[in-house]
Design an enzyme around this catalytic site. Structure first.
Site, PDB file in Angstrom:
ATOM      1  N   GLU A 177      45.443  50.645  59.315  1.00 30.15           N
ATOM      2  CA  GLU A 177      46.151  51.065  60.530  1.00 30.15           C
ATOM      3  C   GLU A 177      47.480  50.347  60.691  1.00 30.15           C
ATOM      4  O   GLU A 177      48.293  50.716  61.547  1.00 30.15           O
ATOM      5  CB  GLU A 177      45.270  50.811  61.754  1.00 30.15           C
ATOM      6  CG  GLU A 177      44.904  49.364  62.021  1.00 30.15           C
ATOM      7  CD  GLU A 177      43.668  48.897  61.264  1.00 30.15           C
ATOM      8  OE1 GLU A 177      43.066  47.897  61.692  1.00 30.15           O
ATOM      9  OE2 GLU A 177      43.319  49.526  60.236  1.00 30.15           O
ATOM     10  N   CYS A 282      46.021  39.895  46.836  1.00 31.97           N
ATOM     11  CA  CYS A 282      44.692  39.366  46.504  1.00 31.97           C
ATOM     12  C   CYS A 282      44.718  38.641  45.169  1.00 31.97           C
ATOM     13  O   CYS A 282      43.820  37.854  44.870  1.00 31.97           O
ATOM     14  CB  CYS A 282      43.647  40.478  46.491  1.00 31.97           C
ATOM     15  SG  CYS A 282      43.928  41.730  45.225  1.00 31.97           S
TER      16      CYS A 282
END
Length: 498
Positions: A177, A282
């Site tokens: 979002e 990551c």
């Protein structure tokens, strides 16, 4: 006025009936650039129903036709490469060069999906018993769901839906979002490439919408990339409702530096791997493990890191952009202060960073710590910011022991000129992606990509600890030797160990 983002349901872009909207903001200015809906229960049901119906026809489409769709799609992605990168940079804050890299790595997966025919071949054996033959087929599952993070809004959605759809599945994408404009544009181009109605759906929202998809009886499989807490929730919820789930979670990636490595190249690679994309990868290196005499390079590392300058994505001289949100910035600042309070030596403090012309940006300057121990929160928690911690050990064995003690196992790297040290490291280390003289060893799409231990939740966790007896993990090792002094006793290749 910010525009309301539509959702893709049953092949049509529809204005949501939701009254609960999420503000999508520019991380450099806090300007609201779009409003994303939280999909209603009726919209979720319509998307799942459409995907379920579309699957019945799509699974029967010849694999060569599905491959041709992907060929058209990757061509459109290349045509719109820079346009996609501009949208991505504006909503994530990434530099334009970094945004283009995000898009291109996704395009590589779409290219791989165009080879789906050869990837879906089954196996046959004649006369497995007297006059008995056996054949196996690879078949699609049905409705699949992808839940993607903010940090790679092009690459990670493209990890998921092109391959799933090329295999004959239908797909529901629930992007982050925080930056949903890029995923919407990816879907627009997929429709333009000729994707049939219902094969791909795009829904927006937060946890409530994710949970509705995780428990829906028509959803067969779920793919997730994100934080540890959410990854565990997705895995537990999905598997409790008998779905196949792969959840890529957090990381604490170490770079091990041997004294025989070329100092200048080590420092350059370490700075890029820790501060690139504002550390919001990551696969970012957040721990540098200096072995023996290499510890004397830390002061020079601090000097060169201090020269990095964050800035707006349209600033060609900026090394990286802002963090994605004020909340993300506050979390990084908390960890910096915690590191100081716990006794770590802060050689470079970026907590007071400002950028001229953008006083409201989520800025954190390059930050470097020394004297960090394994007990400190600065080491134990995933930072996800431009913060690097330095640790010192006496031997390669001590470095391997340190890395293997981490609960995470996403990526790691070793910098050395020794082929023997490289071979030992890549064999002994308990991490999914291993780089030898490569700082961020992200494999290309035709290799396995997975984390080990707490960085990945999938089949390994499904049956408890005993599953390890029956499960073979995949380790991808990417090796590169330095041009100025090639070695004769080490591999110069990328290999996959299974």
């Amino acid at each position: 006025m910010p525009r309301n983002l539509p959702q893709l349901i049953d092949g049509q872009w529809r204005e949501s009936q939701a009254t609960d909207l999420i503000e999508v903001t520019d991380p450099a200015t806090q300007e609201v650039i779009a409003l994303a809906p939280k999909a209603t229960a009726e919209e979720i049901e319509a998307a799942v129903s459409s995907a379920q119906q579309a699957f019945l026809a799509w699974r029967e489409v010849p694999v060569s036709e599905r491959a041709r769709l992907m060929l058209r799609y990757q061509h459109l992605l290349k045509e719109h490469h820079d346009e996609l990168a501009e949208t991505l940079a504006a909503e994530t804050g990434k530099t334009f060069a970094d945004a283009k890299g995000d898009v291109w790595r996704g395009i590589e997966v779409a290219e791989h999906a165009a080879n789906i025919a050869s990837l879906m071949m089954g196996e046959t054996v004649e006369n497995v018993a007297r006059e008995i033959d056996t054949a196996s087929w690879i078949q699609p599952l049905g409705v699949c769901v992808g839940i993607t993070p903010f940090n790679f809004p092009a690459m990670i959605p493209l990890w998921m839906f092109p391959l799933a759809i090329a295999c004959g599945n239908t797909f529901i994408l629930k992007p982050s979002e925080q930056d949903p404009l890029t995923p919407n544009r990816l879907a627009e181009l997929f429709i333009e490439a000729g994707a049939p109605a219902g094969v791909l759906q795009v829904l927006h929202g937060g946890r409530e919408q994710v949970d509705a998809l995780l428990v829906h009886p028509a959803v067969r499989a779920v793919s997730f990339v994100g934080s540890v807490t959410v990854g565990q929730h997705v895995y537990r919820t999905g598997t409790q409702h008998l779905k196949r789930v792969q959840a890529f979670a957090g990381a604490k990636n170490h770079m091990v530096i041997m004294p025989d490595a070329p100092k200048d190249q080590v420092i350059s690679n370490l700075i890029g791997a820790s501060c690139g994309a504002a550390g919001q990868r990551c696969m970012a290196i957040s721990v540098a493990v200096f072995v023996g005499e290499s510890k004397h390079w830390i002061d020079e590392l601090a000097t060169q890191m201090a020269a990095l300058r964050p800035g707006h994505w349209q600033d060609n001289g900026a090394a990286y952009g802002p963090l994605i949100s004020p909340q993300a910035r506050q979390r990084v600042l908390r960890l910096i202060e915690q590191g100081k309070a716990e006794g770590a030596d802060c050689l470079l403090d970026g907590s007071q960073c400002t950028v001229e012309g953008y006083p409201k940006g989520n800025w954190v300057g390059p930050t470097l710590f020394r004297g960090v121990t394994m007990k400190m929160g600065l080491y134990r928690e995933e930072i996800f910011g431009p913060v690097l911690v330095c640790m010192e050990v006496d031997s390669l064995e001590a470095a391997i022991e340190l890395v293997n003690a981490s609960p995470y196992g996403n990526g790691t790297s070793l910098f050395t000129r020794s082929g023997g040290a490289a071979r030992h490291f890549q064999h002994a280390i308990e991490v999914g992606q291993v780089g030898i003289n490569v700082p961020i060893p992200v494999p290309l799409p035709f290799f396995s990509f997975t984390g080990w231990k707490g960085s990945f939740y999938g089949d390994l966790h499904a049956y408890g600890k005993q599953a390890v007896r029956f499960y073979t993990e995949t380790k991808t090792v990417t090796s590169r030797w330095f041009d100025d002094e090639p070695l004769g006793d080490g591999p110069n290749m990328t290999i996959s160990l299974k």
